[in-house]
Design an enzyme around this catalytic site. Structure first.
Site, PDB file in Angstrom:
ATOM      1  N   CYS A 386       0.816  -1.210   0.000  1.00 17.81           N
ATOM      2  CA  CYS A 386       0.000   0.000   0.000  1.00 17.81           C
ATOM      3  C   CYS A 386       0.853   1.265   0.000  1.00 17.81           C
ATOM      4  CB  CYS A 386      -0.927   0.026   1.214  1.00 17.81           C
ATOM      5  SG  CYS A 386      -2.219  -1.218   1.165  1.00 17.81           S
ATOM      6  N   CYS A 387       0.317   2.299  -0.595  1.00 19.73           N
ATOM      7  CA  CYS A 387       0.962   3.609  -0.546  1.00 19.73           C
ATOM      8  C   CYS A 387       0.599   4.235   0.797  1.00 19.73           C
ATOM      9  CB  CYS A 387       0.464   4.474  -1.707  1.00 19.73           C
ATOM     10  SG  CYS A 387       1.322   6.048  -1.845  1.00 19.73           S
TER      11      CYS A 387
END
Length: 475
Positions: A386-387
């Protein structure tokens, strides 16, 4: 299904953690957690892992071991008791329909935490009378559920009043969940202070505070609406300290004396499971035997009243029966750390990130690679896809916001990571769809090595299919 991956599996201790806050990436590296790598994961050999990946059409995925589910179910069904036992699966731990149906086949009942879980359990085949609802939010349709035969535990004074108003002077049977004043949390030694795994004590909102029973408040409501209290329920958290658990059991029995209509005492669950070498799993016989004796003593002191025992295991039943299977999709370095990036993350495993828990992980050779991938080790930080700076797989134990390296066998891009101990509070509790990552599929592995798909991978359009367009001209 046979593959060329018949190698020695490689293992280190990793965390399944991810947290909403950024980890401290610039502190001096700590001594990496070290362990002798076992030969394979809990139940996935390289061949079985490859078969799971083929069945699920790629990674990430969750795999569940049917033999491990069976072993845990047998242990819970053998819990010591004096006058009868009902085992209720805390289905929030892993609510997949196939898992529910297996426990149903073993005669295990259900502990539901919402009206939606109640209906999901019924859809899986559980009869209403096999389901007990203890919910922070009493469903709007609770009266309909009660009429079906669902057993509802009032978890607050207002819930008890709402039940009474819905069924005035009908001798409606009801359970009462009590906060006994203490709790037990896996990452806190305090029995009264706040801990995310502690659901008893003055810092917990769960249940009716015990003094409201002894001061007459709750008995008055029961009398006013003509209710019949048939169950007392307590649950203190996930610590499973035998001394605390047994003390609370004895105290809970005292609440059963308030109403001679009580026929069962539910002592909840929260039995600790050791995921890593050296971690102790709760001995159910050790904590259960003295409780059975206490039930017998209660009967002697109360005119032969023989109370049935109920327990509500969740983690104990499924934690070590499940694993997350992911791919190492990238590997990067800074001046301080080597980072392995999985194609899974907080979208698939969230709970450890809240507590800084650690799970074991096995690194298997990726598809097409030689089975001999060497014995070299390296200290790494493992992160998710995930960012999000908090998508951290290896926080410091008990400190979810602190980064800590783990020592594992050298992994390369394309290798497979099997994270054991992921059967509980992973597929059912995650940030699924964050960054629009689809929900991962689930498979069931039998004793014969057969792999069955029990949840398909979510399609992208399923993520946003419930969105609605605004009328033309609004923008």
């Amino acid at each position: 299904m046979k593959t060329p991956h018949a190698s020695l599996a490689l293992l280190t201790l990793l965390s399944t953690g991810a947290h909403a806050f950024a980890p401290n990436l610039h502190r001096a590296p700590s001594t990496a957690l070290r362990a002798t790598p076992p030969s394979q994961s809990n139940f996935l050999t390289p061949e079985l892992a490859a078969s799971c990946i083929a069945t699920a059409s790629g990674t990430p995925l969750y795999a569940y071991s049917l033999p491990a589910l069976a072993e845990a179910a047998s242990a819970c069904l053998a819990f010591p008791n004096a006058y009868g036992l009902t085992v209720r699966y805390a289905m929030k731990a892993c609510p997949n329909g196939s898992v529910l149906k297996y426990f149903l086949s073993r005669g295990i009942h259900i502990d539901a935490s919402s009206g939606f879980e109640v209906r999901r359990a019924m859809e899986a085949g559980f009869q209403p009378e096999m389901i007990s609802l203890s919910s922070q939010e009493l469903p709007g349709d609770f009266a309909d559920l009660v009429k079906m035969g669902i057993k509802v535990n009032a978890c607050s004074v207002s819930q008890l009043e709402r039940i009474g108003k819905a069924f005035p002077n009908t001798n409606q049977k009801v359970g009462i969940r009590i906060n006994p004043g203490v709790g037990s949390g896996g990452f806190s030694s305090s029995t009264t202070g706040f801990s995310k795994t502690n659901v008893g004590g003055p810092s917990s909102s769960f249940g009716i505070w015990h003094e409201l029973l002894t001061d007459g408040t709750v008995p008055s409501i029961v009398e006013t609406y003509g209710l019949e209290v048939e169950r007392i329920h307590t649950h203190i958290g996930s610590g499973s300290d035998p001394a605390i658990w047994q003390s609370v059991a004895t105290r809970s029995l005292s609440f059963c004396k308030i109403w001679d209509t009580v026929t069962a005492l539910n002592l909840g669950g929260g039995y600790k499971v050791g995921r890593n070498p050296g971690e102790k799993t709760t001995d159910l016989i050790e904590i259960g035997a003295p409780v059975a004796d206490a039930f017998r003593e209660f009967a002697k002191e109360n005119n032969g009243r023989e109370l049935k025992l109920e327990i509500e295991p969740g983690t104990y039943l499924v934690a070590n029966a499940g694993a997350l299977v992911a791919t190492i999709q990238d590997k990067v370095s800074t001046s301080d750390h080597i980072f392995l990036k999985m194609d899974a993350g907080m979208t698939d495993v969230l709970r450890p990130s809240l507590y800084g828990a650690i799970h074991p992980i096995t690194i298997l050779p990726g598809s097409g690679k030689s089975s001999d991938i060497g014995t070299d080790t390296e200290s790494v930080v493992v992160v998710g896809h995930c960012c999000e700076s908090g998508d951290l797989m290896t926080p410091k134990p008990g400190e979810p916001e602190a980064l800590e390296e783990r020592t594992l066998r050298k992994a390369e891009i394309g290798d497979i990571a099997v994270m054991d101990g992921s059967g509980a509070y992973c597929s059912g509790m995650s940030t699924k769809n964050y960054n629009s990552f689809p929900e991962a599929p689930e498979v069931l592995v039998t004793a014969e090595g057969e792999v069955h798909l029990i949840r398909k991978r979510q399609r992208l359009e399923q993520i946003y299919e419930n969105e609605c367009d605004v009328p033309q001209g609004v923008f």
